[in-house]
Design an enzyme around this catalytic site. Structure first.
Site, mmCIF file in Angstrom:
data_model
loop_
_atom_site.group_PDB
_atom_site.id
_atom_site.type_symbol
_atom_site.label_atom_id
_atom_site.label_comp_id
_atom_site.label_asym_id
_atom_site.label_seq_id
_atom_site.Cartn_x
_atom_site.Cartn_y
_atom_site.Cartn_z
ATOM 1 N N ASP A 35 0.856 -1.183 0.000
ATOM 2 C CA ASP A 35 0.000 0.000 0.000
ATOM 3 C C ASP A 35 0.895 1.236 0.000
ATOM 4 O O ASP A 35 1.606 1.492 0.978
ATOM 5 C CB ASP A 35 -0.912 -0.010 1.223
ATOM 6 C CG ASP A 35 -1.972 1.078 1.173
ATOM 7 O OD1 ASP A 35 -2.652 1.198 0.134
ATOM 8 O OD2 ASP A 35 -2.131 1.806 2.169
ATOM 9 N N GLU A 60 4.985 5.174 3.441
ATOM 10 C CA GLU A 60 4.443 6.502 3.707
ATOM 11 C C GLU A 60 5.589 7.506 3.827
ATOM 12 O O GLU A 60 6.636 7.202 4.416
ATOM 13 C CB GLU A 60 3.618 6.472 4.996
ATOM 14 C CG GLU A 60 3.146 7.807 5.511
ATOM 15 C CD GLU A 60 2.295 8.563 4.511
ATOM 16 O OE1 GLU A 60 2.588 9.756 4.296
ATOM 17 O OE2 GLU A 60 1.360 7.969 3.938
ATOM 18 N N ASN A 87 10.289 7.833 0.571
ATOM 19 C CA ASN A 87 9.688 8.357 -0.655
ATOM 20 C C ASN A 87 9.616 7.191 -1.635
ATOM 21 O O ASN A 87 10.638 6.680 -2.085
ATOM 22 C CB ASN A 87 10.549 9.497 -1.208
ATOM 23 C CG ASN A 87 9.962 10.124 -2.461
ATOM 24 O OD1 ASN A 87 9.111 9.550 -3.124
ATOM 25 N ND2 ASN A 87 10.438 11.319 -2.790
ATOM 26 N N ASP A 113 -1.858 12.376 -2.124
ATOM 27 C CA ASP A 113 -1.869 13.827 -1.934
ATOM 28 C C ASP A 113 -2.252 14.528 -3.239
ATOM 29 O O ASP A 113 -1.651 14.269 -4.288
ATOM 30 C CB ASP A 113 -0.499 14.323 -1.477
ATOM 31 C CG ASP A 113 -0.221 13.983 -0.021
ATOM 32 O OD1 ASP A 113 -1.176 13.600 0.684
ATOM 33 O OD2 ASP A 113 0.931 14.109 0.412
ATOM 34 N N LYS A 117 -1.955 21.569 -9.166
ATOM 35 C CA LYS A 117 -1.399 22.413 -10.223
ATOM 36 C C LYS A 117 -0.544 21.613 -11.191
ATOM 37 O O LYS A 117 0.185 20.704 -10.801
ATOM 38 C CB LYS A 117 -0.577 23.547 -9.606
ATOM 39 C CG LYS A 117 -1.408 24.499 -8.752
ATOM 40 C CD LYS A 117 -0.557 25.588 -8.144
ATOM 41 C CE LYS A 117 -1.411 26.527 -7.284
ATOM 42 N NZ LYS A 117 -0.585 27.574 -6.632
ATOM 43 N N ASP A 149 -10.708 10.869 -4.419
ATOM 44 C CA ASP A 149 -11.920 11.677 -4.476
ATOM 45 C C ASP A 149 -11.700 12.935 -5.314
ATOM 46 O O ASP A 149 -12.533 13.846 -5.304
ATOM 47 C CB ASP A 149 -12.397 12.046 -3.061
ATOM 48 C CG ASP A 149 -11.312 12.713 -2.228
ATOM 49 O OD1 ASP A 149 -10.126 12.581 -2.579
ATOM 50 O OD2 ASP A 149 -11.646 13.382 -1.224
#
Length: 222
Positions: A35, A60, A87, A113, A117, A149
């Protein structure tokens, strides 16, 4: 969880060594669910407690969330679960290349995240190099699941995955099934989106038999 860190900053560009499977799990031979962007780990904590026949690894970039997730999995005594602070675009490639090519079972990238832009596109989690590494590590028939979402975030992920020609939409899952999380366990962001009645966009892909493309052929123009 929307506490951004800049993955392109010098600190997050330093590769971190990810331990081998024997150091991560009690039984290193079990199939692995990876994950990417596991946040506080609630999704994997719940999933690992139900599926003791699999290993689960959360990756994470926010260290405090990883530390919290590790404390909780230790309290629960889950030896088929671990979390790594790194990362993913910098540190996962070598670790993935060392896996037995039949061991990585599922990859999930959920509610990454939202770098909205266009100039921040390189900060998004699913980059071409990472996708190629995942394609090499996943045997035909294995799955990659994405959801968000934010339509402007999921669309480039879909485009990149389909441009690679390494994955097909999983026809075993109908649109009706994908109206809910196919793992039957929700992430915290998913719960929040459902409460707020936000749309959730999701796709499940299955690895096909095509070879990964050259890296330069995977960069999007948008």
């Amino acid at each position: 969880m929307r506490q951004h860190v800049n993955p392109l900053s010098r600190y997050f560009q330093l590769p971190k060594e990810i331990p081998g499977l024997k150091d991560l799990f009690k039984n290193p031979k079990l199939p692995i669910h990876l994950d990417i962007g596991s946040a506080r780990g609630r999704f994997l904590l719940n999933l690992a407690s139900v599926h003791q026949d699999q290993n689960f690894l959360g990756v994470e970039i926010r260290k405090s969330l990883v530390e919290s997730a590790i404390r909780e999995k230790n309290l629960l005594g889950l030896e088929n679960l671990n979390f790594i602070f790194c990362n993913a675009n910098v540190s996962l490639e070598y670790w993935l290349s060392c896996l037995n090519n039949k061991q990585l079972n599922v990859v999930s990238i959920q509610f990454p995240d939202p770098w909205f832009k266009r100039r921040h596109q390189k900060r998004r989690v699913l980059q071409p190099k990472l996708l190629i590494s995942l394609a090499k590590a996943l045997n035909p028939g294995k799955q990659i699941f994405i959801q968000s979402d934010v339509l402007s975030i999921i669309d480039p992920m879909i485009e990149l995955i389909e441009l690679s020609n390494c994955f097909d939409e999983d026809i075993r899952l109908t649109t009706t099934l994908l109206d809910s999380n196919p793992f039957k366990v929700l992430t915290e962001r998913e719960e929040y989106a459902l409460i707020k009645k936000l749309p959730i966009y999701k796709k499940m892909y299955v690895r096909n038999y095509n070879s990964p493309p050259d890296l330069e052929n995977l960069y999007l123009d948008n």
